[in-house]
Design a protein around this motif. Structure first.
Motif, PDB file in Angstrom:
ATOM      1  N   VAL A 160       0.535  -1.232   0.120  1.00  0.00           N
ATOM      2  CA  VAL A 160      -0.105  -0.113  -0.021  1.00  0.00           C
ATOM      3  C   VAL A 160       0.948   1.265  -0.056  1.00  0.00           C
ATOM      4  O   VAL A 160       0.448   2.326  -0.558  1.00  0.00           O
ATOM      5  CB  VAL A 160      -0.987  -0.058   0.989  1.00  0.00           C
ATOM      6  N   ASP A 161       2.004   1.080   0.464  1.00  0.00           N
ATOM      7  CA  ASP A 161       3.004   2.343   0.397  1.00  0.00           C
ATOM      8  C   ASP A 161       3.255   2.743  -0.755  1.00  0.00           C
ATOM      9  O   ASP A 161       3.903   3.779  -0.880  1.00  0.00           O
ATOM     10  CB  ASP A 161       4.107   1.988   1.376  1.00  0.00           C
ATOM     11  N   ALA A 162       3.110   1.799  -1.763  1.00  0.00           N
ATOM     12  CA  ALA A 162       3.512   2.150  -3.433  1.00  0.00           C
ATOM     13  C   ALA A 162       2.524   3.232  -3.921  1.00  0.00           C
ATOM     14  O   ALA A 162       2.777   4.170  -5.093  1.00  0.00           O
ATOM     15  CB  ALA A 162       3.413   0.906  -4.100  1.00  0.00           C
ATOM     16  N   ASP A 163       1.518   3.498  -3.315  1.00  0.00           N
ATOM     17  CA  ASP A 163       0.367   4.388  -3.878  1.00  0.00           C
ATOM     18  C   ASP A 163       0.583   5.651  -2.822  1.00  0.00           C
ATOM     19  O   ASP A 163      -0.040   5.633  -1.770  1.00  0.00           O
ATOM     20  CB  ASP A 163      -0.983   4.150  -3.911  1.00  0.00           C
ATOM     21  N   PRO A 164       0.687   6.887  -3.308  1.00  0.00           N
ATOM     22  CA  PRO A 164       0.890   7.966  -2.477  1.00  0.00           C
ATOM     23  C   PRO A 164      -0.516   8.753  -2.056  1.00  0.00           C
ATOM     24  O   PRO A 164      -0.818   9.427  -1.277  1.00  0.00           O
ATOM     25  CB  PRO A 164       1.626   9.260  -3.208  1.00  0.00           C
ATOM     26  N   HIS A 165      -1.668   7.775  -2.874  1.00  0.00           N
ATOM     27  CA  HIS A 165      -3.101   8.308  -2.667  1.00  0.00           C
ATOM     28  C   HIS A 165      -3.811   7.328  -1.933  1.00  0.00           C
ATOM     29  O   HIS A 165      -5.020   7.426  -1.509  1.00  0.00           O
ATOM     30  CB  HIS A 165      -3.748   8.431  -3.889  1.00  0.00           C
ATOM     31  N   ASN A 195       3.551  -4.174   5.535  1.00  0.00           N
ATOM     32  CA  ASN A 195       2.638  -3.334   6.156  1.00  0.00           C
ATOM     33  C   ASN A 195       1.530  -4.389   6.449  1.00  0.00           C
ATOM     34  O   ASN A 195       1.043  -5.066   5.504  1.00  0.00           O
ATOM     35  CB  ASN A 195       2.220  -2.311   5.160  1.00  0.00           C
ATOM     36  N   PRO A 196       0.813  -4.163   7.694  1.00  0.00           N
ATOM     37  CA  PRO A 196      -0.236  -5.186   7.957  1.00  0.00           C
ATOM     38  C   PRO A 196      -1.370  -5.002   6.889  1.00  0.00           C
ATOM     39  O   PRO A 196      -2.084  -5.832   6.657  1.00  0.00           O
ATOM     40  CB  PRO A 196      -0.522  -4.747   9.385  1.00  0.00           C
ATOM     41  N   LEU A 197      -1.554  -3.895   6.327  1.00  0.00           N
ATOM     42  CA  LEU A 197      -2.803  -3.749   5.428  1.00  0.00           C
ATOM     43  C   LEU A 197      -2.729  -4.161   4.115  1.00  0.00           C
ATOM     44  O   LEU A 197      -3.378  -4.332   3.211  1.00  0.00           O
ATOM     45  CB  LEU A 197      -2.994  -2.216   5.343  1.00  0.00           C
ATOM     46  N   ASP A 198      -1.121  -4.465   3.814  1.00  0.00           N
ATOM     47  CA  ASP A 198      -1.114  -4.758   2.528  1.00  0.00           C
ATOM     48  C   ASP A 198      -1.962  -5.840   2.080  1.00  0.00           C
ATOM     49  O   ASP A 198      -2.153  -7.215   2.592  1.00  0.00           O
ATOM     50  CB  ASP A 198       0.593  -5.554   2.263  1.00  0.00           C
ATOM     51  N   PRO A 199      -2.823  -5.931   0.891  1.00  0.00           N
ATOM     52  CA  PRO A 199      -3.661  -7.198   0.441  1.00  0.00           C
ATOM     53  C   PRO A 199      -2.868  -7.910  -0.455  1.00  0.00           C
ATOM     54  O   PRO A 199      -1.966  -7.654  -1.248  1.00  0.00           O
ATOM     55  CB  PRO A 199      -4.819  -6.175  -0.148  1.00  0.00           C
ATOM     56  N   MET A 200      -3.579  -9.332  -0.438  1.00  0.00           N
ATOM     57  CA  MET A 200      -2.949 -10.381  -1.324  1.00  0.00           C
ATOM     58  C   MET A 200      -3.586 -10.017  -2.695  1.00  0.00           C
ATOM     59  O   MET A 200      -4.820  -9.857  -3.089  1.00  0.00           O
ATOM     60  CB  MET A 200      -3.502 -11.468  -1.010  1.00  0.00           C
ATOM     61  N   ASP A 248     -20.273  -1.417   2.983  1.00  0.00           N
ATOM     62  CA  ASP A 248     -19.278  -2.215   3.395  1.00  0.00           C
ATOM     63  C   ASP A 248     -17.953  -2.552   2.479  1.00  0.00           C
ATOM     64  O   ASP A 248     -16.957  -3.423   2.590  1.00  0.00           O
ATOM     65  CB  ASP A 248     -19.977  -3.622   3.811  1.00  0.00           C
ATOM     66  N   LEU A 249     -18.223  -1.987   1.108  1.00  0.00           N
ATOM     67  CA  LEU A 249     -17.074  -2.288   0.320  1.00  0.00           C
ATOM     68  C   LEU A 249     -15.961  -1.032   0.371  1.00  0.00           C
ATOM     69  O   LEU A 249     -14.859  -0.993  -0.194  1.00  0.00           O
ATOM     70  CB  LEU A 249     -17.456  -2.412  -1.133  1.00  0.00           C
ATOM     71  N   ILE A 250     -16.457  -0.055   1.296  1.00  0.00           N
ATOM     72  CA  ILE A 250     -15.404   1.150   1.043  1.00  0.00           C
ATOM     73  C   ILE A 250     -14.086   0.977   1.578  1.00  0.00           C
ATOM     74  O   ILE A 250     -13.192   1.182   0.794  1.00  0.00           O
ATOM     75  CB  ILE A 250     -16.159   2.180   2.069  1.00  0.00           C
ATOM     76  N   PHE A 251     -13.960   0.058   2.556  1.00  0.00           N
ATOM     77  CA  PHE A 251     -12.586  -0.507   2.948  1.00  0.00           C
ATOM     78  C   PHE A 251     -12.899  -1.872   3.350  1.00  0.00           C
ATOM     79  O   PHE A 251     -13.688  -2.279   4.141  1.00  0.00           O
ATOM     80  CB  PHE A 251     -11.919   0.514   4.037  1.00  0.00           C
ATOM     81  N   PRO A 252     -11.859  -2.916   2.846  1.00  0.00           N
ATOM     82  CA  PRO A 252     -10.706  -2.648   2.104  1.00  0.00           C
ATOM     83  C   PRO A 252     -11.054  -2.431   0.553  1.00  0.00           C
ATOM     84  O   PRO A 252     -10.109  -2.420  -0.305  1.00  0.00           O
ATOM     85  CB  PRO A 252      -9.938  -3.767   2.390  1.00  0.00           C
ATOM     86  N   HIS A 253     -12.129  -3.073   0.250  1.00  0.00           N
ATOM     87  CA  HIS A 253     -12.308  -3.315  -1.418  1.00  0.00           C
ATOM     88  C   HIS A 253     -12.116  -2.010  -2.191  1.00  0.00           C
ATOM     89  O   HIS A 253     -11.193  -2.184  -3.314  1.00  0.00           O
ATOM     90  CB  HIS A 253     -13.588  -4.313  -1.743  1.00  0.00           C
ATOM     91  N   HIS A 254     -12.756  -1.146  -2.243  1.00  0.00           N
ATOM     92  CA  HIS A 254     -12.857   0.006  -2.763  1.00  0.00           C
ATOM     93  C   HIS A 254     -11.309   1.002  -2.671  1.00  0.00           C
ATOM     94  O   HIS A 254     -10.637   1.360  -3.674  1.00  0.00           O
ATOM     95  CB  HIS A 254     -13.942   0.830  -2.918  1.00  0.00           C
ATOM     96  N   GLU A 255     -10.965   0.758  -1.427  1.00  0.00           N
ATOM     97  CA  GLU A 255      -9.565   1.575  -1.345  1.00  0.00           C
ATOM     98  C   GLU A 255      -8.495   0.802  -1.910  1.00  0.00           C
ATOM     99  O   GLU A 255      -7.821   1.568  -2.432  1.00  0.00           O
ATOM    100  CB  GLU A 255      -9.343   1.627   0.311  1.00  0.00           C
ATOM    101  N   MET A 256      -8.480  -0.662  -1.612  1.00  0.00           N
ATOM    102  CA  MET A 256      -7.365  -1.269  -2.359  1.00  0.00           C
ATOM    103  C   MET A 256      -7.280  -1.352  -3.821  1.00  0.00           C
ATOM    104  O   MET A 256      -6.404  -1.363  -4.594  1.00  0.00           O
ATOM    105  CB  MET A 256      -7.563  -2.655  -1.795  1.00  0.00           C
TER     106      MET A 256
END
Length: 409
Positions: A160-165, A195-200, A248-256
């Motif tokens: 997730v750190d790869a995206d400044p946004h 990062n714990p938030l990194d998604p697969m 319920d898709l705001i996070f994580p789905h649409h954010e990621m």
């Protein structure tokens, strides 16, 4: 994968208004003024159970978005996915002792039937995750090769750190993100993640689970978020008008998903507006498959409930509000449908020109369906009390309610 048949949308005199709608990313309303073709992506079902009222409420909201756009004389390019391979689907298949492919096909077919009955306009592209895999693999490889993704015990994770946004869709703090990630399919506690938030992005093949050739990624299957990104980029490109789904898709789905797409393309934002429908509760709790507190569209239909009444029950609540399904909500909708049908069955009535404009104004104002229904209620009450002499009015009301609200009278 094929969608469902489209019901005809009547043409109305005049022209509708541009849609002002709540954007989750900015926290305020934005006016959408697409070009000749409006572009929308709505996240679809994971087909391990039938369509419940929470699903129906979400797809009703984005059906209204399409209808508002069509009334402005635009074309609509609508894309929806089906997550036809995922952990919940596989778990349900194992629990019930059935083939996961057969389960997905059965529930997707039932979803199509429900959408047809409710007169939801179908997507032009209805894409399953499995059929999208050939387009997903190159995207994961690009993210990995650019340093925006990394390997962990054979699995590939997005950084997730790869995206400044990152974070600009939900605007949630890190603590809430971690909580929701754990609750909604993520693995923030897995050791070794940057990062714990990194998604697969790509799950390496597990024994006893389906897998596909991932080229240089090895055998496996895609993560949830990259599936929608691949489909959206392929059919809509970046900067499309609306990314839609339940809240319920705001996070994580649409954010990621936004971060995946923005990192792949170097463009921001993925969508001009992130629009989310509220949750539907039953007996005080959010209606969900995990809780089992579901009211199914198909069951109501089997019980003889008119799908138009189901739709009116959905329309009686503002799309982004959380609300509770009760027997009274349905009874009120059945009664309203009866009043409306009686009113338009007469040979003439009060002029309906102003009503059409009231409907347009209400729907363009963040899909204000309660106000729209109240306007039709007033016309129907006037018709019942006083009648009128305009022999075109009942037909115009019927066409307007069909075109703008999707309810056949």
């Amino acid at each position: 994968m094929h969608a469902w048949p489209a019901s005809e949308v009547p043409a109305l005199p005049g022209k509708g208004r541009d849609l002002r709608i709540h954007d989750t990313a900015t926290g305020g309303r934005v006016t959408l003024a697409p070009g000749p073709v409006a572009r929308i992506y709505v996240c679809g079902i994971t087909p391990y159970d039938a369509t419940h009222m929470g699903h129906a409420a979400t797809y009703n909201a984005f059906d209204l978005v399409q209808r508002v756009w069509l009334d402005t004389k635009r074309q609509v390019h609508y894309v929806q996915n089906v997550t036809d391979v995922d952990d919940p689907l596989l778990e349900r298949a194992i629990r019930d002792g059935i083939d996961w492919v057969g389960l997905a096909e059965r529930e997707t077919a039932l979803f199509r039937e429900d959408m047809t009955a409710l007169r939801m306009l179908p997507p032009q592209h209805y894409i399953g995750a499995v059929e999208a895999i050939p387009g997903i693999v190159p995207l994961v490889e690009r993210l990995r090769d650019s340093g925006a993704a990394y390997e962990l015990d054979g699995d590939i994770y997005f950084s997730v750190d790869a995206d400044p946004h990152f974070g600009k869709v939900s605007n949630y703090d890190t603590e809430l993100m971690r909580h929701l990630s754990a609750e909604r399919g993520g693995d923030p506690e897995r050791p070794g993640k940057k990062n714990p938030l990194d998604p697969m992005l790509w799950m390496a093949a597990r024994e006893g689970e389906p897998s596909w050739d991932g080229g240089s990624l090895g055998a496996g299957r895609p993560g949830w978020h990259i599936e929608c990104v691949a489909i959206a980029l392929d059919h809509l490109g970046m900067g499309f008008d609306v990314q839609g789904g339940g809240s319920d898709l705001i996070f994580p789905h649409h954010e990621m998903g936004a971060s995946h797409a923005q990192t792949l393309t170097g463009e921001f934002p993925m969508a001009k507006a992130y629009v989310h429908a509220g949750m539907v509760a039953l007996d005080g709790e959010k209606m969900s498959k995990s809780r089992g507190n579901l009211v199914f569209v198909s069951r109501l239909r089997r019980d003889g409930v008119d799908p138009a009444a189901i739709r009116l029950a959905l329309l009686s609540h503002r799309y982004r509000d959380d609300w509770e399904w009760t027997d009274q909500v349905l009874q009120d909708a059945v009664a309203r449908l009866g009043r409306w049908r009686a009113a338009v069955s007469r040979p003439d009535g009060p002029s309906a020109d102003a009503l059409v404009e009231e409907l347009r104004e209400a729907l363009s104002d963040d899909l204000d369906t309660p106000t729209a229904l109240a306007a039709v209620d007033r016309w129907a009450a006037l018709q019942t009390a006083e009648g009128g002499t305009d022999d075109s009015a009942p037909g115009l009301v019927s066409r307007a309610v069909d075109a703008l609200l999707g309810v056949a009278l």
